[in-house]
Structures are given as C-alpha cells and as structure tokens.
Design an enzyme around this catalytic site. Structure first.
Site, mmCIF file in Angstrom:
data_model
loop_
_atom_site.group_PDB
_atom_site.id
_atom_site.type_symbol
_atom_site.label_atom_id
_atom_site.label_comp_id
_atom_site.label_asym_id
_atom_site.label_seq_id
_atom_site.Cartn_x
_atom_site.Cartn_y
_atom_site.Cartn_z
ATOM 1 N N TYR A 193 -16.240 3.290 7.561
ATOM 2 C CA TYR A 193 -14.927 3.175 7.671
ATOM 3 C C TYR A 193 -14.410 3.821 8.878
ATOM 4 C CZ TYR A 193 -9.999 4.813 6.659
ATOM 5 O OH TYR A 193 -8.535 4.833 6.703
ATOM 6 N N GLY B 286 1.002 -1.137 -0.041
ATOM 7 C CA GLY B 286 0.009 -0.142 0.008
ATOM 8 C C GLY B 286 0.893 1.395 0.097
ATOM 9 N N ASP C 39 -3.006 -13.290 5.523
ATOM 10 C CA ASP C 39 -4.179 -12.687 5.447
ATOM 11 C C ASP C 39 -4.583 -12.011 6.770
ATOM 12 O OD1 ASP C 39 -6.742 -11.517 5.618
ATOM 13 O OD2 ASP C 39 -7.347 -12.678 3.634
ATOM 14 N N ILE C 40 -4.488 -10.791 7.319
ATOM 15 C CA ILE C 40 -4.689 -10.403 8.595
ATOM 16 C C ILE C 40 -6.022 -10.708 8.974
ATOM 17 C CG2 ILE C 40 -3.070 -8.595 8.488
ATOM 18 C CD1 ILE C 40 -5.679 -6.541 8.696
ATOM 19 N N ASP D 280 -8.244 10.480 10.688
ATOM 20 C CA ASP D 280 -9.173 12.005 11.129
ATOM 21 C C ASP D 280 -10.752 11.432 11.102
ATOM 22 O OD1 ASP D 280 -8.465 11.672 8.159
ATOM 23 O OD2 ASP D 280 -9.701 13.385 7.850
HETATM 24 N N1 LIG Z 1 -5.444 6.494 2.370
HETATM 25 C C1 LIG Z 1 -5.805 7.769 3.252
HETATM 26 O O1 LIG Z 1 -6.424 8.985 2.858
HETATM 27 C C2 LIG Z 1 -5.597 7.509 4.650
HETATM 28 C C3 LIG Z 1 -6.346 8.392 5.567
HETATM 29 C C4 LIG Z 1 -6.027 8.522 6.912
HETATM 30 C C5 LIG Z 1 -5.550 7.015 7.485
HETATM 31 N N2 LIG Z 1 -5.208 6.246 6.719
HETATM 32 C C6 LIG Z 1 -5.055 5.006 7.051
HETATM 33 O O2 LIG Z 1 -3.135 5.020 6.737
HETATM 34 C C7 LIG Z 1 -2.999 3.464 6.754
HETATM 35 C C8 LIG Z 1 -2.309 3.086 5.307
HETATM 36 O O3 LIG Z 1 -3.357 3.698 4.455
HETATM 37 P P1 LIG Z 1 -2.921 3.404 2.683
HETATM 38 O O4 LIG Z 1 -3.377 4.673 2.132
HETATM 39 O O5 LIG Z 1 -1.467 3.370 2.901
HETATM 40 O O6 LIG Z 1 -3.703 2.129 2.418
HETATM 41 P P2 LIG Z 1 -3.655 1.165 1.095
HETATM 42 O O7 LIG Z 1 -2.671 1.887 -0.001
HETATM 43 O O8 LIG Z 1 -5.137 1.306 0.747
HETATM 44 O O9 LIG Z 1 -2.938 0.025 1.480
HETATM 45 C C9 LIG Z 1 -3.350 -0.963 2.422
HETATM 46 C C10 LIG Z 1 -2.856 -2.302 2.580
HETATM 47 O O10 LIG Z 1 -3.342 -3.400 3.196
HETATM 48 C C11 LIG Z 1 -3.409 -4.465 2.555
HETATM 49 N N3 LIG Z 1 -4.504 -5.301 2.991
HETATM 50 C C12 LIG Z 1 -6.016 -5.025 3.027
HETATM 51 N N4 LIG Z 1 -6.652 -6.109 3.564
HETATM 52 C C13 LIG Z 1 -5.644 -7.103 3.752
HETATM 53 C C14 LIG Z 1 -5.658 -8.312 4.666
HETATM 54 N N5 LIG Z 1 -6.905 -8.854 4.700
HETATM 55 N N6 LIG Z 1 -4.634 -8.988 4.742
HETATM 56 C C15 LIG Z 1 -3.412 -8.412 4.571
HETATM 57 N N7 LIG Z 1 -3.220 -7.119 3.843
HETATM 58 C C16 LIG Z 1 -4.282 -6.503 3.438
HETATM 59 C C17 LIG Z 1 -3.751 -4.005 1.022
HETATM 60 O O11 LIG Z 1 -3.539 -5.054 0.118
HETATM 61 P P3 LIG Z 1 -4.589 -5.285 -1.106
HETATM 62 O O12 LIG Z 1 -4.295 -4.090 -2.099
HETATM 63 O O13 LIG Z 1 -4.156 -6.726 -1.503
HETATM 64 O O14 LIG Z 1 -5.977 -5.341 -0.614
HETATM 65 C C18 LIG Z 1 -2.822 -2.774 0.723
HETATM 66 O O15 LIG Z 1 -1.826 -3.070 0.460
HETATM 67 C C19 LIG Z 1 -4.178 2.610 6.823
HETATM 68 O O16 LIG Z 1 -4.325 2.180 8.181
HETATM 69 C C20 LIG Z 1 -5.513 3.607 6.656
HETATM 70 O O17 LIG Z 1 -6.617 3.591 7.496
HETATM 71 C C21 LIG Z 1 -5.283 6.113 5.373
#
Ligand SMILES: NC(=O)c1ccc[n+]([C@@H]2O[C@H](COP(=O)([O-])OP(=O)(O)OC[C@H]3O[C@@H](n4cnc5c(N)ncnc54)[C@H](OP(=O)(O)O)[C@@H]3O)[C@@H](O)[C@H]2O)c1
Length: 279
Positions: free
Chosen positions: A125, A10, A36-37, A102
């Site tokens: 979410y 990610g 898989d978590i 947030d």
């Molecule tokens: N994106 C935002 O704007 C945002 C804002 C605030 C906070 N956050 C938080 O920041 C963190 C990182 O976000 P990000 O944007 O880097 O997320 P991301 O790009 O969507 O990446 C999430 C990763 O988690 C993996 N994942 C999902 N389900 C899984 C499972 N069951 N087992 C193992 N891996 C799994 C995904 O793999 P797959 O692709 O295979 O599903 C993906 O590689 C998260 O905790 C998110 O809630 C994000």
C-alpha cells in the site's frame, strides 16, 4: 473557484466537502458511481466536462493488509487512477491536491520524519501511494502532496470505531506499544486542505494532529474518554503479526507547514474528544 473532490463516500472526502460547503466554495463530490478512477476514458470525460479549478484526490485503495494480496487492484486505483487524474488536471490546468500517507516511509529512527526524507515504503500500500506521489510530481507543477496518518472520521470504518465495538464485547485486549504515530481527525485535516487549496504554496506537506502516541496509548485514551472499562495489555509488534509490515515510527515533521504559515492542527486527544461527541 470550482473544486472536484474524489472519494466523497470515504472518510476524508466526506469532511472535505462539508468544509468546502461551510466556506461557500463551489464543489462537486464524486465517487465510484460517478466514475471509476481506474477507467481513463470515464475519468477524463468527467473531469473535462466538469472543468474544476482544483481537484482534491481523496479516493484510494486503503485496505493496507489486503493490498498485499490484491496488488493489481491496489496499483490500478492508487497509481493508474492517480495518473489519469493528474493527466486530466494537466490538460485543464487545474491544481491538484494528492492525499498521501506516513506509510511511504520506512519508519526508521525516533524523530519526526522530514518532508524531504527519501521514501522507502515497508508495504505494498505504501509503495502504491509513493508511486502516486512520484507521478503527481512528474506530471504537474501546481500540486500539493499532503501526507497524513492514522485517519479517522465519521463517514466510514476506522480504528476508533473498531475499538469501541470491541469495548462492548471484550473484557481484555492486547495492543502494540512500539509503533508510534499520530491519530488524525478528518474534519481537522479538511480545514488544512481547504486552507492550502486557496494558495499557490505548492509542494509536499505533512498534516496530522498535534502530539503523538503508540497504538496502545491511543486505545487507552479511547476507552478512557468513552468511559469504557476494559483491560488493555501492551504488547510488542512481534506478538501481533500482520500481512503488511508497519513502520515503527510514523511521526511526521511539520516544518514545511510552519515555514509556509499554515496553521497546525489541534492536539490528537482534543480531536478524539470532538470525534466521540460527534459519534
Ligand atoms: N485511512 C487512513 O488511516 C489513512 C492514513 C494515511 C493516508 N490516508 C489517505 O487518505 C486518503 C483518504 O483516506 P480515507 O480513509 O478517507 O479512505 P476511505 O474511507 O477508504 O475512502 C476511499 C474512497 O475512495 C473510493 N474509491 C476507491 N476506489 C475507487 C475507484 N476505483 N473509483 C472511484 N472511487 C474509488 C472508495 O469507494 P468504495 O468504497 O466504493 O471503494 C472510498 O469512498 C487516501 O488517499 C488514503 O490513502 C489514509
């Protein structure tokens, strides 16, 4: 010190591993292909075998609108998955860093929201991430909860990339101007995360780039910096309905970060510039 990073495929996990490598900290980045978590046995088996000192839990279900329809899947990943990882951390006495959002707040008011403001998520979410926070707090003592917002990085799809694509095909777009927050660049966030994990200053922190803007202001700046000529119209949220309700105020206070002597992140416009250079 050995660090395990979930969600390495990610946006954030990718840059956290990059930062750990730069710092020379032993690490293993994992994703769905490793375990898989949502599978307790797989998760425990991997973590017990790996025996990390620290787990940075970046993996999550992050499709905010889709989550309204896929509540079961969102819960399994963001709540059950976080539970299995937290329980495993407890058993091996590892520190855990849980990345939150947030969206755990209702976004009422205009001031930056403090770390201890009661959570009241506006969408599913946000609810699932809030439940993950509660589990981490309940199960662990050695934890960091790091709330961030409007995340973008090189490895994955995000708002900036979507806007750049639209900039190639449209002459005009409309963007909401009454939701404010802070765009946050993953390499900057990774620096802060890697600073924290080397300390025992546990607790809940807000880590976002400096300043704040509305989505409209963000888009205007993206096109300005990218040199794209497109008309951007400012509209209210009421004219852009989404499946998941969004908080109007996503500003986050950095009081705890300051109090514990951690560095603030650079200004969001500076971060955007570095991102466009990186792309
Ligand atoms: N994106 C935002 O704007 C945002 C804002 C605030 C906070 N956050 C938080 O920041 C963190 C990182 O976000 P990000 O944007 O880097 O997320 P991301 O790009 O969507 O990446 C999430 C990763 O988690 C993996 N994942 C999902 N389900 C899984 C499972 N069951 N087992 C193992 N891996 C799994 C995904 O793999 P797959 O692709 O295979 O599903 C993906 O590689 C998260 O905790 C998110 O809630 C994000």
């Amino acid at each position: 010190m050995k660090v395990l990073v979930t969600g390495v495929e990610g946006q954030l996990g990718y840059d956290v591993v990059k930062r750990l490598n730069l710092l020379g900290i032993e690490n293993i980045g994992v994703d769905r292909t490793d375990f898989d978590i949502t599978d307790k046995e797989q998760t425990e088996a991997y973590i017990f075998d790996c025996k990390p000192d620290v787990v940075i839990h970046c993996a999550a279900y992050t499709a905010v609108d889709k989550a309204e329809e896929e509540q079961g899947l969102c819960y399994a990943i963001n709540v059950d998955g976080t539970r299995y990882i937290s329980e495993a951390c407890k058993k091996i006495d590892a520190k855990m860093l849980y990345i939150s959002t947030d969206y755990v707040f209702d976004g009422e008011g205009t001031e930056a929201q403090k770390e201890d403001k009661p959570t009241a998520p506006a969408n599913y979410y946000g609810y699932s991430k809030e439940q993950g926070e509660l589990l981490v707090k309940e199960l662990l003592e050695k934890y960091f909860i790091i709330r961030t917002s409007w995340v973008y990085g090189k490895n994955g799809n995000n708002f900036v990339k979507t806007m750049l694509k639209l900039g190639q095909t449209k002459d005009e777009i409309s963007v909401v101007n009454d939701q404010v927050g802070v765009p946050t660049y993953t390499p900057d966030l990774a620096v802060s995360i890697c600073d924290m994990l080397q300390t025992t200053k546990y607790g809940t922190y807000h880590v976002v780039n400096e300043g704040y803007c509305s989505w409209y202001e963000f888009v205007v700046e993206i096109f300005k910096q990218a040199g794209i000529n497109i008309k951007v119209n400012s509209i209210p949220t009421s004219e852009y309905p989404t499946r998941a309700k969004r908080p109007l105020n996503s500003r986050l206070s950095k009081e705890k970060l300051d109090k514990n002597g951690f560095n603030r992140l650079p200004e969001w416009k500076d971060a955007l510039k570095r991102y466009l250079d990186e792309l």
